[in-house]
Design an enzyme around this catalytic site. Structure first.
Site, PDB file in Angstrom:
ATOM      1  N   PRO A 260       5.439  -4.700  -3.001  1.00  0.00           N
ATOM      2  CA  PRO A 260       3.975  -4.651  -3.162  1.00  0.00           C
ATOM      3  C   PRO A 260       3.556  -3.362  -3.871  1.00  0.00           C
ATOM      4  O   PRO A 260       3.991  -2.278  -3.511  1.00  0.00           O
ATOM      5  CB  PRO A 260       3.452  -4.680  -1.730  1.00  0.00           C
ATOM      6  N   GLU A 261       2.752  -3.517  -4.899  1.00  0.00           N
ATOM      7  CA  GLU A 261       2.213  -2.344  -5.589  1.00  0.00           C
ATOM      8  C   GLU A 261       0.776  -2.126  -5.125  1.00  0.00           C
ATOM      9  O   GLU A 261       0.258  -2.836  -4.269  1.00  0.00           O
ATOM     10  CB  GLU A 261       2.320  -2.547  -7.103  1.00  0.00           C
TER      11      GLU A 261
END
Ligand SMILES: [Zn+2]
Length: 293
Positions: free
Chosen positions: A2-3
């Site tokens: 996840p960014e």
């Protein structure tokens, strides 16, 4: 992994279910994830009210009514699901009755609202900590964290000041979490393409000799915000569309122009270049050698 936009989407998805609710019970199913859980984790959370749910870089910060902050990091593969407790009406719109592999459900929070929040993490690089709010800014996790690219701080002036005199490649400087917090490989590749800047360009070229920003610095700051905002909008539309979510927050379809597009034609109109992949600091950089200089 996840960014930043995914983490912010998770925050926006969890907030309606968590803020104002009390932790009724905590089912902690392992002693550790990436790190051990805090001592007496379940006992310290039980009965506490969640006053707000914020974010700093890729950390979710749940402010509790006893002055502690529940810090949550998703690591490589962490996700939250919001479900309704049996026999109650879900307050969250992210309810869905399917579940992911329960073997990887490591923590389950039952809240006073009837919502059940499940943390699932197959690779277990995520973690949770309890840190007093007063100690947060000076804590080892946060004291060297750079500025927030989604706030109002990021502009050409700031980029020029951060990058002035740096011979490091622009790609490496943008990934340096002590300068700008939470920017990851995907969005750096996308922003550099949009700005027409090579990931190999020296970061210091964004500042003039007198330290003032170049036109490129202004442009880069603007497109970084654009790519993040567009990803957030994509995440938001995923959250709104029940058919696209299994109740899991934060992973969504997003189309990239260069990331993972090696060999594809450049998406820039009239360019005609081909997307290349090079390795910088051990990570793949995707870019167009024709229009990114
Ligand atoms: Zn191109």
């Amino acid at each position: 992994m996840p960014e930043l936009p995914e983490v912010e989407t998770v925050r926006r998805g969890l907030a309606p279910a968590m803020v104002g609710a009390l932790f009724e019970s905590i089912d902690q199913r392992r002693p550790d994830l990436r790190f051990p859980f805090p001592v007496d984790f379940a006992r310290r959370l039980k009965g506490r009210r969640i006053d707000s749910l914020g974010r700093r870089a890729k950390y979710l910060l749940a402010d509790l009514d006893d002055g502690e902050v529940l810090v949550m990091h998703l690591g490589m593969s962490g996700s939250f699901r919001v479900e309704a407790k049996a026999g109650t009406t879900p307050l969250s719109t992210y309810y869905h009755d399917t579940s992911k592999d329960p073997v990887h459900d490591h923590v389950v929070f039952e809240l006073s609202t009837g919502a059940r929040i499940i943390y699932n993490d197959p690779r277990r690089f995520g973690f949770m900590q309890l840190i007093p709010r007063a100690d947060l800014a000076g804590h080892a996790l946060f004291k060297n964290v750079g500025l927030e690219p989604l706030g109002n701080e990021l502009d050409g002036e700031v980029l020029a000041r951060l990058f002035a005199g740096k011979a490091a490649p622009l790609k490496a400087a943008l990934l340096d979490q002590t300068l700008v917090a939470g920017l990851g490989n995907i969005y750096v590749c996308e922003a550099l393409h949009r700005a027409g800047l090579s990931p190999r360009r020296a970061a210091g070229t964004l500042a003039r000799k007198d330290g003032r920003p170049t036109e490129r610095a202004h442009l880069l700051a603007r497109v970084i915000r654009d790519v993040l905002e567009e990803a957030l909008a994509a995440g938001g539309s995923t959250l709104r569309d029940h058919r696209l979510t299994d109740g899991t927050l934060g992973y969504f379809q997003h189309t990239f122009r260069v990331y993972d597009k090696e060999g594809a034609p450049c998406a820039r109109e009239g360019c005609g270049g081909i997307i290349k992949r090079i390795v910088q600091s051990g990570r793949g950089s995707f870019y167009c050698g024709s229009c990114q200089r």
